[in-house]
Motif scaffolding. Sequence first.
Motif, PDB file in Angstrom:
ATOM      1  N   ALA A  11       0.819  -1.219   0.000  1.00  0.00           N
ATOM      2  CA  ALA A  11       0.000   0.000   0.000  1.00  0.00           C
ATOM      3  C   ALA A  11       0.852   1.269   0.000  1.00  0.00           C
ATOM      4  O   ALA A  11       0.431   2.305  -0.499  1.00  0.00           O
ATOM      5  CB  ALA A  11      -0.941   0.013   1.204  1.00  0.00           C
ATOM      6  N   GLY A  12       2.052   1.183   0.583  1.00  0.00           N
ATOM      7  CA  GLY A  12       2.922   2.353   0.612  1.00  0.00           C
ATOM      8  C   GLY A  12       3.206   2.883   2.007  1.00  0.00           C
ATOM      9  O   GLY A  12       3.587   4.042   2.176  1.00  0.00           O
ATOM     10  N   LYS A  13       3.040   2.039   3.016  1.00  0.00           N
ATOM     11  CA  LYS A  13       3.283   2.462   4.407  1.00  0.00           C
ATOM     12  C   LYS A  13       4.710   2.963   4.598  1.00  0.00           C
ATOM     13  O   LYS A  13       4.937   3.971   5.269  1.00  0.00           O
ATOM     14  CB  LYS A  13       3.059   1.286   5.367  1.00  0.00           C
ATOM     15  N   SER A  14       5.668   2.264   4.016  1.00  0.00           N
ATOM     16  CA  SER A  14       7.081   2.635   4.195  1.00  0.00           C
ATOM     17  C   SER A  14       7.374   4.007   3.603  1.00  0.00           C
ATOM     18  O   SER A  14       8.151   4.782   4.174  1.00  0.00           O
ATOM     19  CB  SER A  14       8.001   1.579   3.585  1.00  0.00           C
ATOM     20  N   ALA A 124      -5.849  -3.167  -5.429  1.00  0.00           N
ATOM     21  CA  ALA A 124      -5.172  -4.474  -5.447  1.00  0.00           C
ATOM     22  C   ALA A 124      -4.147  -4.586  -6.571  1.00  0.00           C
ATOM     23  O   ALA A 124      -3.038  -5.100  -6.349  1.00  0.00           O
ATOM     24  CB  ALA A 124      -6.208  -5.588  -5.555  1.00  0.00           C
ATOM     25  N   ASP A 125      -4.489  -4.116  -7.768  1.00  0.00           N
ATOM     26  CA  ASP A 125      -3.550  -4.241  -8.895  1.00  0.00           C
ATOM     27  C   ASP A 125      -2.271  -3.451  -8.637  1.00  0.00           C
ATOM     28  O   ASP A 125      -1.165  -3.926  -8.919  1.00  0.00           O
ATOM     29  CB  ASP A 125      -4.206  -3.779 -10.204  1.00  0.00           C
ATOM     30  N   THR A 126      -2.426  -2.241  -8.117  1.00  0.00           N
ATOM     31  CA  THR A 126      -1.261  -1.413  -7.793  1.00  0.00           C
ATOM     32  C   THR A 126      -0.395  -2.112  -6.755  1.00  0.00           C
ATOM     33  O   THR A 126       0.831  -2.171  -6.872  1.00  0.00           O
ATOM     34  CB  THR A 126      -1.719  -0.041  -7.245  1.00  0.00           C
ATOM     35  N   ARG A 127      -1.030  -2.662  -5.735  1.00  0.00           N
ATOM     36  CA  ARG A 127      -0.289  -3.351  -4.674  1.00  0.00           C
ATOM     37  C   ARG A 127       0.452  -4.569  -5.218  1.00  0.00           C
ATOM     38  O   ARG A 127       1.613  -4.791  -4.873  1.00  0.00           O
ATOM     39  CB  ARG A 127      -1.251  -3.741  -3.538  1.00  0.00           C
ATOM     40  N   ILE A 128      -0.219  -5.357  -6.052  1.00  0.00           N
ATOM     41  CA  ILE A 128       0.433  -6.544  -6.619  1.00  0.00           C
ATOM     42  C   ILE A 128       1.644  -6.141  -7.442  1.00  0.00           C
ATOM     43  O   ILE A 128       2.719  -6.751  -7.337  1.00  0.00           O
ATOM     44  CB  ILE A 128      -0.572  -7.381  -7.452  1.00  0.00           C
ATOM     45  N   ASP A 129       1.510  -5.088  -8.247  1.00  0.00           N
ATOM     46  CA  ASP A 129       2.655  -4.612  -9.043  1.00  0.00           C
ATOM     47  C   ASP A 129       3.818  -4.204  -8.142  1.00  0.00           C
ATOM     48  O   ASP A 129       4.976  -4.516  -8.432  1.00  0.00           O
ATOM     49  CB  ASP A 129       2.246  -3.433  -9.933  1.00  0.00           C
ATOM     50  N   ARG A 130       3.514  -3.504  -7.060  1.00  0.00           N
ATOM     51  CA  ARG A 130       4.572  -3.080  -6.135  1.00  0.00           C
ATOM     52  C   ARG A 130       5.245  -4.288  -5.468  1.00  0.00           C
ATOM     53  O   ARG A 130       6.460  -4.317  -5.299  1.00  0.00           O
ATOM     54  CB  ARG A 130       3.991  -2.156  -5.056  1.00  0.00           C
ATOM     55  N   MET A 145      -1.740 -10.893   0.657  1.00  0.00           N
ATOM     56  CA  MET A 145      -2.863  -9.962   0.704  1.00  0.00           C
ATOM     57  C   MET A 145      -4.108 -10.635   1.290  1.00  0.00           C
ATOM     58  O   MET A 145      -4.826 -10.032   2.102  1.00  0.00           O
ATOM     59  CB  MET A 145      -3.147  -9.406  -0.694  1.00  0.00           C
ATOM     60  N   ALA A 146      -4.354 -11.889   0.912  1.00  0.00           N
ATOM     61  CA  ALA A 146      -5.529 -12.611   1.406  1.00  0.00           C
ATOM     62  C   ALA A 146      -5.445 -12.880   2.905  1.00  0.00           C
ATOM     63  O   ALA A 146      -6.473 -12.987   3.587  1.00  0.00           O
ATOM     64  CB  ALA A 146      -5.693 -13.928   0.644  1.00  0.00           C
ATOM     65  N   ALA A 147      -4.221 -12.967   3.426  1.00  0.00           N
ATOM     66  CA  ALA A 147      -4.027 -13.252   4.855  1.00  0.00           C
ATOM     67  C   ALA A 147      -4.210 -12.009   5.721  1.00  0.00           C
ATOM     68  O   ALA A 147      -4.332 -12.118   6.936  1.00  0.00           O
ATOM     69  CB  ALA A 147      -2.630 -13.839   5.079  1.00  0.00           C
ATOM     70  N   GLN A 148      -4.231 -10.842   5.087  1.00  0.00           N
ATOM     71  CA  GLN A 148      -4.357  -9.592   5.837  1.00  0.00           C
ATOM     72  C   GLN A 148      -5.789  -9.076   5.767  1.00  0.00           C
ATOM     73  O   GLN A 148      -6.548  -9.425   4.865  1.00  0.00           O
ATOM     74  CB  GLN A 148      -3.409  -8.532   5.258  1.00  0.00           C
ATOM     75  N   PHE A 149      -6.144  -8.239   6.743  1.00  0.00           N
ATOM     76  CA  PHE A 149      -7.454  -7.596   6.706  1.00  0.00           C
ATOM     77  C   PHE A 149      -7.550  -6.712   5.465  1.00  0.00           C
ATOM     78  O   PHE A 149      -6.544  -6.210   4.957  1.00  0.00           O
ATOM     79  CB  PHE A 149      -7.651  -6.718   7.948  1.00  0.00           C
ATOM     80  N   ASN A 166      -3.154   5.869  -1.756  1.00  0.00           N
ATOM     81  CA  ASN A 166      -1.864   5.882  -2.435  1.00  0.00           C
ATOM     82  C   ASN A 166      -1.906   5.154  -3.782  1.00  0.00           C
ATOM     83  O   ASN A 166      -1.127   4.230  -4.027  1.00  0.00           O
ATOM     84  CB  ASN A 166      -0.790   5.269  -1.520  1.00  0.00           C
ATOM     85  N   ASP A 167      -2.821   5.571  -4.635  1.00  0.00           N
ATOM     86  CA  ASP A 167      -2.862   5.039  -5.994  1.00  0.00           C
ATOM     87  C   ASP A 167      -2.203   5.987  -6.991  1.00  0.00           C
ATOM     88  O   ASP A 167      -2.060   5.658  -8.160  1.00  0.00           O
ATOM     89  CB  ASP A 167      -4.314   4.785  -6.430  1.00  0.00           C
TER      90      ASP A 167
END
Length: 193
Positions: A11-14, A124-130, A145-149, A166-167
């Motif tokens: 997601a971009g937390k860092s 989701a697509d952005t996250r997978i690419d990252r 991703m499936a294991a997280q809320f 953060n898209d």
Amino acid sequence: MKIAVTGGIGAGKSEVMKEIARRGCRVCSADEINDRLQERPGYIRKISKVFPAAVKDGKIDKNVLRDIVFTDDSKRARLNAIAHPEIRRELENTEGDFFAEVPLLFESGMQDLFDAVIIVTANADTRIDRIKGRGLSEELAKSIMAAQFSDSDRIRLSDNPFIIENDGNIENLIKQTDEILKKIQGEKYGNNG
């Protein structure tokens, strides 16, 4: 104030944490705490008892451990039962104001340690690419991703969270981070802005 920064993998937390640190705020990370734990002999022994294949030559192989726990929910729960109380203890014992990156904030039940929560979201697509950009497979990215809320779960479980979408580009992320920091400082010092 103690502020948690959370969100799903990719997601971009860092990036948000880098911006917060750049503004002179004190920061820490549950992942960094976990890395330090994985250097401690007592912790390594605990992991070795439950996940012997993940410990080689007296050291935890993070890649092996990750592969074990993200293919089996019960094994992930066992790891979390070892790690989360230790991480919580470290956060509880950290004094003063700080921002903490806690990816599994709600999954671990640590939200009660914080005065406010910043949730970083991305589609989701952005996250997978990252995530794939970090060298992980798309299959593993989806498993994590499936294991997280979900973002909606995090928002539902928060009490008036600050949300960063953060898209977009880094400039947009910086702008949203600055706006939230101003609001938080306003709340801390009793101003409205």
